[in-house]
Motif scaffolding. Structure first.
Motif, short mmCIF file in Angstrom:
data_model
loop_
_atom_site.label_atom_id
_atom_site.label_comp_id
_atom_site.label_asym_id
_atom_site.label_seq_id
_atom_site.Cartn_x
_atom_site.Cartn_y
_atom_site.Cartn_z
N UNK A 225 -43.37 66.40 49.47
CA UNK A 225 -42.85 67.68 48.96
C UNK A 225 -41.35 67.75 49.16
N UNK A 226 -40.87 67.35 50.34
CA UNK A 226 -39.43 67.35 50.61
C UNK A 226 -38.69 66.38 49.70
N UNK A 227 -39.37 65.33 49.23
CA UNK A 227 -38.76 64.35 48.33
C UNK A 227 -38.83 64.79 46.87
N UNK A 228 -39.39 65.99 46.62
CA UNK A 228 -39.42 66.52 45.25
C UNK A 228 -40.72 66.35 44.50
N UNK A 229 -41.77 65.91 45.17
CA UNK A 229 -43.07 65.75 44.52
C UNK A 229 -43.84 67.06 44.56
N UNK A 230 -44.54 67.36 43.46
CA UNK A 230 -45.34 68.59 43.34
C UNK A 230 -46.79 68.21 43.07
N UNK A 231 -47.69 68.96 43.67
CA UNK A 231 -49.12 68.74 43.45
C UNK A 231 -49.48 69.14 42.02
N UNK A 232 -50.17 68.22 41.31
CA UNK A 232 -50.57 68.51 39.94
C UNK A 232 -52.07 68.42 39.71
N UNK A 233 -52.81 67.84 40.67
CA UNK A 233 -54.25 67.68 40.47
C UNK A 233 -54.90 67.35 41.81
N UNK A 234 -56.21 67.30 41.80
CA UNK A 234 -57.01 66.95 42.98
C UNK A 234 -58.11 66.01 42.53
N UNK A 235 -58.33 64.95 43.30
CA UNK A 235 -59.43 64.02 43.03
C UNK A 235 -60.43 64.16 44.17
N UNK A 236 -61.51 64.81 43.88
CA UNK A 236 -62.53 65.09 44.90
C UNK A 236 -63.18 63.81 45.42
N UNK A 237 -63.21 63.68 46.74
CA UNK A 237 -63.87 62.54 47.38
C UNK A 237 -63.25 61.19 47.08
N UNK A 238 -61.99 61.16 46.69
CA UNK A 238 -61.31 59.93 46.28
C UNK A 238 -61.28 58.89 47.40
N UNK A 239 -61.00 59.33 48.61
CA UNK A 239 -60.98 58.43 49.76
C UNK A 239 -62.34 58.48 50.43
N UNK A 240 -62.87 57.30 50.77
CA UNK A 240 -64.14 57.22 51.49
C UNK A 240 -63.85 56.65 52.86
N UNK A 241 -63.88 57.51 53.86
CA UNK A 241 -63.58 57.11 55.23
C UNK A 241 -64.84 57.33 56.06
N UNK A 242 -65.40 56.22 56.56
CA UNK A 242 -66.61 56.26 57.39
C UNK A 242 -67.70 57.12 56.75
N UNK A 243 -67.89 56.91 55.45
CA UNK A 243 -68.94 57.63 54.73
C UNK A 243 -68.60 59.06 54.34
N UNK A 244 -67.43 59.51 54.68
CA UNK A 244 -67.02 60.89 54.38
C UNK A 244 -66.02 60.86 53.23
N UNK A 245 -66.22 61.73 52.26
CA UNK A 245 -65.27 61.84 51.16
C UNK A 245 -64.12 62.76 51.52
N UNK A 246 -62.91 62.30 51.26
CA UNK A 246 -61.71 63.11 51.49
C UNK A 246 -60.97 63.20 50.16
N UNK A 247 -60.60 64.41 49.79
CA UNK A 247 -59.90 64.61 48.53
C UNK A 247 -58.52 63.99 48.54
N UNK A 248 -58.11 63.54 47.37
CA UNK A 248 -56.74 63.08 47.15
C UNK A 248 -56.02 64.16 46.36
N UNK A 249 -54.83 64.48 46.79
CA UNK A 249 -53.98 65.38 46.02
C UNK A 249 -53.06 64.50 45.19
N UNK A 250 -53.05 64.73 43.90
CA UNK A 250 -52.18 63.97 43.00
C UNK A 250 -50.86 64.70 42.94
#
Length: 181
Positions: free
Chosen positions: A149-174
């Motif tokens: 955010x400090x570098x000028x990036x803005x959130x435009x989307x969300x990818x539900x469960x994109x990361x799979x960590x130890x069987x748990x889905x974590x959303x990715x913010x695009x």
């Protein structure tokens, strides 16, 4: 290869510090950037295991990325000639007017390495004709989100469960940033 690493670890060690051999000695204070080569892939793979233990890329995946004509990979290393110990790395994919930050990771905090890596990637993207850069950041990585955010990036989307960590889905913010000419 997916772009899962854009912030699996935040620049300058936000998701944690490096372990093992990387802690043995502090950087000299003089470090530099240089394009990554196939000879660097093994060191990058070791850093991947430290920074992204649940989602690290293999030596083979990294070699494919570094050798790909539409990718640009950089590393930060000790010494003004950047020939010393690996301190960080980053890579992008370029597809026409869009660049995608595939990975960025640093093994030392507070030296400006993460910002330098991101700046290098943005410069490479611009030089190749990209007008904007995308990245995915783990929703639970607050420090990385603040960095982008400090570098000028803005959130435009969300990818539900994109990361799979130890069987748990974590959303990715695009996140996206326009790259000024």
């Amino acid at each position: 290869m997916t772009d899962q690493h854009a912030s699996g670890s935040a620049p300058d060690g936000a998701a944690g510090s490096a372990a093992g051999a990387h802690r043995d000695a502090e950087p000299t204070g003089k470090w530099g950037l240089r394009p990554a080569t196939l000879e660097d892939v093994e060191a990058i793979a070791h850093a991947e295991l430290e920074l992204f233990p649940d989602e690290s890329w293999t030596v083979f995946q990294l070699a494919e990325e570094v050798a790909h004509p539409d990718r640009r990979y950089v590393l930060a290393a000790d010494g003004v000639d950047a020939q010393g110990r690996l301190l960080g790395y980053a890579g992008i994919m370029i597809a026409g007017d869009l660049a995608d930050l595939h990975t960025i990771g640093t093994l030392r905090e507070g030296l400006g390495i993460g910002r330098a890596l991101l700046t290098w990637c943005e410069q490479q993207a611009r030089a190749a004709g990209a007008t904007s850069m995308l990245l995915e950041v783990r929703e639970d990585n607050a420090r990385a989100r603040r960095f982008y955010t400090a570098a000028g990036y803005c959130e435009i989307d969300r990818r539900r469960g994109y990361y799979r960590i130890r069987g748990r889905g974590i959303d990715a913010l695009v996140m996206q940033r326009t790259l000024a000419a």
